[in-house]
Design a protein around this motif. Structure first.
Motif, PDB file in Angstrom:
ATOM      1  N   SER A   1      37.528  27.086   1.629  1.00 25.67           N
ATOM      2  CA  SER A   1      36.231  26.522   1.952  1.00 25.67           C
ATOM      3  C   SER A   1      36.258  26.113   3.420  1.00 25.67           C
ATOM      4  O   SER A   1      37.155  25.366   3.834  1.00 25.67           O
ATOM      5  N   LEU A   2      35.300  26.613   4.183  1.00 25.95           N
ATOM      6  CA  LEU A   2      35.297  26.402   5.630  1.00 25.95           C
ATOM      7  C   LEU A   2      34.141  25.495   6.037  1.00 25.95           C
ATOM      8  O   LEU A   2      32.973  25.898   5.939  1.00 25.95           O
ATOM      9  N   PRO A   3      34.421  24.265   6.496  1.00 24.31           N
ATOM     10  CA  PRO A   3      33.347  23.416   7.035  1.00 24.31           C
ATOM     11  C   PRO A   3      32.958  23.881   8.437  1.00 24.31           C
ATOM     12  O   PRO A   3      33.815  23.984   9.317  1.00 24.31           O
ATOM     13  N   VAL A   4      31.694  24.232   8.646  1.00 25.10           N
ATOM     14  CA  VAL A   4      31.246  24.772   9.931  1.00 25.10           C
ATOM     15  C   VAL A   4      29.888  24.180  10.308  1.00 25.10           C
ATOM     16  O   VAL A   4      29.177  23.623   9.477  1.00 25.10           O
ATOM     17  N   GLU A   5      29.545  24.362  11.588  1.00 27.34           N
ATOM     18  CA  GLU A   5      28.264  23.893  12.104  1.00 27.34           C
ATOM     19  C   GLU A   5      27.260  25.032  12.292  1.00 27.34           C
ATOM     20  O   GLU A   5      26.088  24.779  12.582  1.00 27.34           O
ATOM     21  N   ALA A   6      27.705  26.286  12.138  1.00 27.15           N
ATOM     22  CA  ALA A   6      26.811  27.437  12.292  1.00 27.15           C
ATOM     23  C   ALA A   6      27.503  28.684  11.762  1.00 27.15           C
ATOM     24  O   ALA A   6      28.743  28.751  11.709  1.00 27.15           O
ATOM     25  N   LEU A   7      26.690  29.666  11.370  1.00 28.19           N
ATOM     26  CA  LEU A   7      27.203  30.965  10.919  1.00 28.19           C
ATOM     27  C   LEU A   7      26.485  32.062  11.687  1.00 28.19           C
ATOM     28  O   LEU A   7      25.262  32.231  11.564  1.00 28.19           O
ATOM     29  N   LEU A   8      27.240  32.791  12.506  1.00 26.66           N
ATOM     30  CA  LEU A   8      26.708  33.941  13.238  1.00 26.66           C
ATOM     31  C   LEU A   8      27.053  35.204  12.461  1.00 26.66           C
ATOM     32  O   LEU A   8      28.225  35.432  12.147  1.00 26.66           O
ATOM     33  N   CYS A   9      26.052  36.008  12.162  1.00 21.01           N
ATOM     34  CA  CYS A   9      26.264  37.230  11.387  1.00 21.01           C
ATOM     35  C   CYS A   9      26.219  38.448  12.310  1.00 21.01           C
ATOM     36  O   CYS A   9      25.146  38.834  12.794  1.00 21.01           O
ATOM     37  N   ALA A  10      27.367  39.016  12.584  1.00 22.08           N
ATOM     38  CA  ALA A  10      27.451  40.271  13.348  1.00 22.08           C
ATOM     39  C   ALA A  10      27.504  41.401  12.331  1.00 22.08           C
ATOM     40  O   ALA A  10      28.517  42.082  12.159  1.00 22.08           O
ATOM     41  N   THR A  11      26.384  41.574  11.639  1.00 23.50           N
ATOM     42  CA  THR A  11      26.349  42.419  10.444  1.00 23.50           C
ATOM     43  C   THR A  11      25.542  43.695  10.618  1.00 23.50           C
ATOM     44  O   THR A  11      25.133  44.316   9.639  1.00 23.50           O
ATOM     45  N   GLY A  12      25.310  44.078  11.859  1.00 26.30           N
ATOM     46  CA  GLY A  12      24.746  45.397  12.097  1.00 26.30           C
ATOM     47  C   GLY A  12      23.240  45.459  11.952  1.00 26.30           C
ATOM     48  O   GLY A  12      22.530  44.464  12.057  1.00 26.30           O
ATOM     49  N   TRP A  13      22.785  46.678  11.622  1.00 26.34           N
ATOM     50  CA  TRP A  13      21.369  46.998  11.727  1.00 26.34           C
ATOM     51  C   TRP A  13      20.905  47.823  10.549  1.00 26.34           C
ATOM     52  O   TRP A  13      21.689  48.476   9.869  1.00 26.34           O
ATOM     53  N   ARG A  14      19.578  47.764  10.289  1.00 24.52           N
ATOM     54  CA  ARG A  14      18.984  48.685   9.325  1.00 24.52           C
ATOM     55  C   ARG A  14      18.907  50.049   9.995  1.00 24.52           C
ATOM     56  O   ARG A  14      18.237  50.200  11.010  1.00 24.52           O
ATOM     57  N   HIS A  15      19.596  51.017   9.420  1.00 25.64           N
ATOM     58  CA  HIS A  15      19.656  52.345  10.047  1.00 25.64           C
ATOM     59  C   HIS A  15      18.509  53.222   9.551  1.00 25.64           C
ATOM     60  O   HIS A  15      18.703  54.309   9.022  1.00 25.64           O
ATOM     61  N   LYS A  16      17.303  52.713   9.781  1.00 27.67           N
ATOM     62  CA  LYS A  16      16.107  53.440   9.388  1.00 27.67           C
ATOM     63  C   LYS A  16      14.946  52.844  10.159  1.00 27.67           C
ATOM     64  O   LYS A  16      14.850  51.624  10.292  1.00 27.67           O
ATOM     65  N   PRO A  17      14.056  53.664  10.687  1.00 27.54           N
ATOM     66  CA  PRO A  17      12.894  53.110  11.386  1.00 27.54           C
ATOM     67  C   PRO A  17      12.103  52.168  10.479  1.00 27.54           C
ATOM     68  O   PRO A  17      11.962  52.407   9.270  1.00 27.54           O
ATOM     69  N   THR A  18      11.582  51.098  11.050  1.00 26.33           N
ATOM     70  CA  THR A  18      10.812  50.127  10.277  1.00 26.33           C
ATOM     71  C   THR A  18       9.356  50.552  10.123  1.00 26.33           C
ATOM     72  O   THR A  18       8.582  49.871   9.452  1.00 26.33           O
ATOM     73  N   ILE A  19       8.987  51.642  10.725  1.00 29.71           N
ATOM     74  CA  ILE A  19       7.613  52.147  10.652  1.00 29.71           C
ATOM     75  C   ILE A  19       7.361  52.757   9.274  1.00 29.71           C
ATOM     76  O   ILE A  19       8.231  53.419   8.698  1.00 29.71           O
ATOM     77  N   LYS A  20       6.171  52.539   8.737  1.00 30.75           N
ATOM     78  CA  LYS A  20       5.782  53.164   7.476  1.00 30.75           C
ATOM     79  C   LYS A  20       5.117  54.507   7.764  1.00 30.75           C
ATOM     80  O   LYS A  20       4.186  54.581   8.566  1.00 30.75           O
ATOM     81  N   PHE A  21       5.608  55.554   7.112  1.00 31.83           N
ATOM     82  CA  PHE A  21       5.040  56.884   7.296  1.00 31.83           C
ATOM     83  C   PHE A  21       4.142  57.211   6.120  1.00 31.83           C
ATOM     84  O   PHE A  21       4.524  57.032   4.950  1.00 31.83           O
ATOM     85  N   VAL A  22       2.930  57.674   6.432  1.00 32.72           N
ATOM     86  CA  VAL A  22       1.893  57.926   5.437  1.00 32.72           C
ATOM     87  C   VAL A  22       1.564  59.414   5.445  1.00 32.72           C
ATOM     88  O   VAL A  22       1.390  60.013   6.523  1.00 32.72           O
ATOM     89  N   PRO A  23       1.464  60.046   4.257  1.00 31.41           N
ATOM     90  CA  PRO A  23       1.567  59.467   2.920  1.00 31.41           C
ATOM     91  C   PRO A  23       3.014  59.259   2.478  1.00 31.41           C
ATOM     92  O   PRO A  23       3.947  59.641   3.201  1.00 31.41           O
ATOM     93  N   ASP A  24       3.195  58.667   1.303  1.00 34.03           N
ATOM     94  CA  ASP A  24       4.529  58.464   0.749  1.00 34.03           C
ATOM     95  C   ASP A  24       5.257  59.811   0.668  1.00 34.03           C
ATOM     96  O   ASP A  24       4.678  60.816   0.260  1.00 34.03           O
ATOM     97  N   GLY A  25       6.516  59.775   1.043  1.00 36.86           N
ATOM     98  CA  GLY A  25       7.305  61.001   1.038  1.00 36.86           C
ATOM     99  C   GLY A  25       7.393  61.673   2.393  1.00 36.86           C
ATOM    100  O   GLY A  25       8.215  62.570   2.589  1.00 36.86           O
ATOM    101  N   LEU A  26       6.553  61.214   3.344  1.00 34.71           N
ATOM    102  CA  LEU A  26       6.595  61.812   4.680  1.00 34.71           C
ATOM    103  C   LEU A  26       7.910  61.507   5.378  1.00 34.71           C
ATOM    104  O   LEU A  26       8.412  62.323   6.150  1.00 34.71           O
ATOM    105  N   ASP A  27       8.502  60.327   5.102  1.00 36.68           N
ATOM    106  CA  ASP A  27       9.780  59.990   5.733  1.00 36.68           C
ATOM    107  C   ASP A  27      10.861  60.987   5.339  1.00 36.68           C
ATOM    108  O   ASP A  27      11.714  61.361   6.160  1.00 36.68           O
ATOM    109  N   ALA A  28      10.836  61.461   4.087  1.00 39.46           N
ATOM    110  CA  ALA A  28      11.801  62.474   3.650  1.00 39.46           C
ATOM    111  C   ALA A  28      11.561  63.797   4.380  1.00 39.46           C
ATOM    112  O   ALA A  28      12.503  64.462   4.812  1.00 39.46           O
ATOM    113  N   GLU A  29      10.280  64.185   4.527  1.00 37.63           N
ATOM    114  CA  GLU A  29       9.962  65.407   5.263  1.00 37.63           C
ATOM    115  C   GLU A  29      10.403  65.332   6.714  1.00 37.63           C
ATOM    116  O   GLU A  29      10.774  66.347   7.325  1.00 37.63           O
TER     117      GLU A  29
END
Length: 556
Positions: free
Chosen positions: A365-393
């Protein structure tokens, strides 16, 4: 509705040791040189350009992994008189931001950028073959969302457009800051705390944060997930017994032959690769090179000389690690901070959080004053492509329950042509991806990026209306982006002959994607283009299609 000839989404989104932080800027410069009077628009969600080098991301001590000379565009040198950086020095973050700003000014790109403009949806226009974008303007005097019609569209958001922050049980009762490494600057007050600070993660951003805290006198606990890929490789700037400049090794053609590569024939030396990777003697020579490279880094870092540094020793050989590597660019000895106890390393998972306390799977158990998460990124654009299934195309990461026969065929082809890759490393048996919620969301991507030459969706190959810039991770980022920008400009203009059928394009795309899965299992090859010593033949491939010379040093 407003119209534009070309819309580029992103004026620079990237991570420090992979994708180019100026992908949108590089493409804009090239396209404008060919089409000086075109109506070009760049949409950037942030308030400043530069991606990881944007002003709001420049936390204390941030530097490039590259030294002066390998992190610049060839037509805009980062000269000492202008930028104050000398040969052999790693480039500070503020200097890179300044460089990118001056680059945009020099080539008249700045007036084309619309800051604080976030693209929320992209729709294929069935009438003229273009694209319709919904854009949210977050500037102080913004009106309602706007729609923009793009005759041609390039996504230059790279692979790291949005931070990944994992969910932890008890986070609501933690009563202390929990933040992603990208927001380190906004939490700079944690560098003055009177207590301990914890870091979760084991990539370069975790090393940077660990050094910042420990060198500021803040004791810290560093958590390396036992269910993760393990620590990244951290190399000195000069490696091998000959003390060669590390980032220049990938441009040394003879050394690129040591890497089995499915597109390796593009450099004209496929026969040498076959000699090196198709028989026992050649394989022994290539394996010897990789052993020397890895052993040299292990020896120089002294991983095995102290129990704490041993915890940061990478779990996979460098041959398999892809861009899961970085360079020691700190002004003082990082490893002494670990050996002295200022940095305590814990190889365990976080099981839960309570009031200013982190509970680990090993019982600590670690008593701390802050937690920094160097946990990377979502490896996918955050944009929604319309219609559904266009992201796969579009060849973007997506979920599919259907088996892909082409994938199995490509796997067999890769292992037949490159038998060295059959002997795969033993992966962590406890490997488990972090999640942002307790349950894996429906539709969690199980298909990787599938882009022809890592730039064009196979389904839109003949369309010439859409492309991706910066969707490949390579240490040779600046050069990669310049060449990709040339190729994309020629492709969008119709100046590249499209002499392959869609089936041929799909096959080559899948073959290259599956090669990376087998080649870099210790990196990110299964999810997106991630390669190191395969960079030079990739450039040869693109330059050859452009009709340009690939051997750029005289007659050699």
């Amino acid at each position: 509705m407003e119209e534009a000839d070309l819309v580029i989404i992103g004026a620079g989104k990237a991570i420090q040791n992979s994708n180019p932080s100026w992908s949108g800027l590089s493409l804009a410069k090239t396209y404008l040189q060919v089409h000086p009077h075109t109506n070009l628009v760049i949409l950037e969600a942030a308030s400043t350009l530069g991606g990881v080098w944007a002003q709001h991301r420049l936390h204390p001590g941030l530097k490039s992994n590259n030294m002066l000379g390998t992190y610049e565009n060839s037509d805009f040198p980062m000269d000492e008189a202008t930028f104050g950086i000398k040969t052999g020095e790693h480039i500070p973050g503020p200097v890179i931001h300044d460089y990118l700003a001056k680059y945009a000014e020099r080539f008249d790109i700045t007036p084309k950028i619309r800051f604080q403009s976030r693209v929320t949806t992209v729709t294929k226009n069935s009438e003229d073959g273009g694209w319709v974008l919904s854009v949210e303007d977050s500037s102080p005097h913004a009106s309602e969302s706007k729609r923009l019609h793009a005759h041609k569209l390039v996504l230059a958001t790279g692979l790291v457009s949005e931070a990944f922050l994992p969910a932890h049980e008890g986070a609501s009762s933690f009563d202390a800051p929990i933040f992603h490494s990208k927001d380190f600057l906004q939490h700079a007050e944690t560098l003055k705390t009177n207590g301990r600070v914890a870091i979760l993660g084991s990539a370069k951003s975790a090393y940077d944060a660990a050094y910042a805290y420990a060198s500021a006198g803040i004791p810290m606990d560093w958590i390396v997930r036992e269910s993760g890929h393990g620590p990244c490789w951290m190399a000195p700037p000069y490696v091998t017994p000959l003390k060669r400049w590390l980032e220049k090794l990938i441009f040394t053609r003879i050394l690129t032959w040591m890497s089995p590569c499915i597109w390796g024939d593009a450099d004209g030396f496929g026969w040498i690769r076959r000699l090196l990777h198709g028989n026992a003697i050649g394989s022994a020579l290539a394996n010897g090179f990789w052993w020397v490279l890895g052993n040299d880094v292990v020896s120089l870092n002294g991983y095995d000389k102290h129990p704490e540094t041993a915890k940061l020793k990478p779990w996979y050989a460098p041959f398999w690690s892809g861009c899961n590597l970085s360079i020691m660019n700190y002004p003082t000895d990082f490893w002494e901070l670990v050996r002295s106890g200022k940095v305590r390393v814990h190889v365990a998972d976080i099981t839960r959080l309570s009031a200013k306390t982190i509970h680990l799977s090993n019982g600590e158990s670690l008593p701390v004053e802050a937690l920094l998460c160097a946990t990377g990124w979502r490896h996918k654009p955050t944009i929604k492509f319309v219609p559904d299934g266009l992201d796969a195309e579009l060849g973007l990461p997506h979920h599919s329950d259907q088996p892909d026969k082409l994938m199995g065929k490509a796997d067999a082809e890769v292992l037949s042509r490159l038998p060295r890759l059959r002997d795969q490393p033993v992966l962590n048996p406890n490997l488990k991806p972090l999640q942002e919620s307790k349950q894996t969301p429906t539709g969690h991507p199980n298909r990787p990026y599938l882009l022809y030459h890592f730039m064009v969706p196979p389904a839109f190959y003949k369309d010439r209306s859409i492309g991706f810039a910066g969707a490949a991770m390579t240490p040779a980022h600046a050069i990669c982006l310049q060449i990709q920008s040339l190729w994309l400009t020629a492709y969008l203009d119709g100046n590249l002959p499209l002499d392959k059928s869609e089936d041929e394009v799909r096959w080559e795309t899948m073959l290259h994607a599956r090669f990376l899965r087998w080649r870099y299992p210790g990196g990110h090859g299964a999810r997106f283009p991630d390669f190191v010593f395969d960079s030079l033949p990739y450039f040869d491939l693109l330059l050859g299609e452009l009709g340009l010379g690939t051997r750029r040093k005289g007659d050699g």
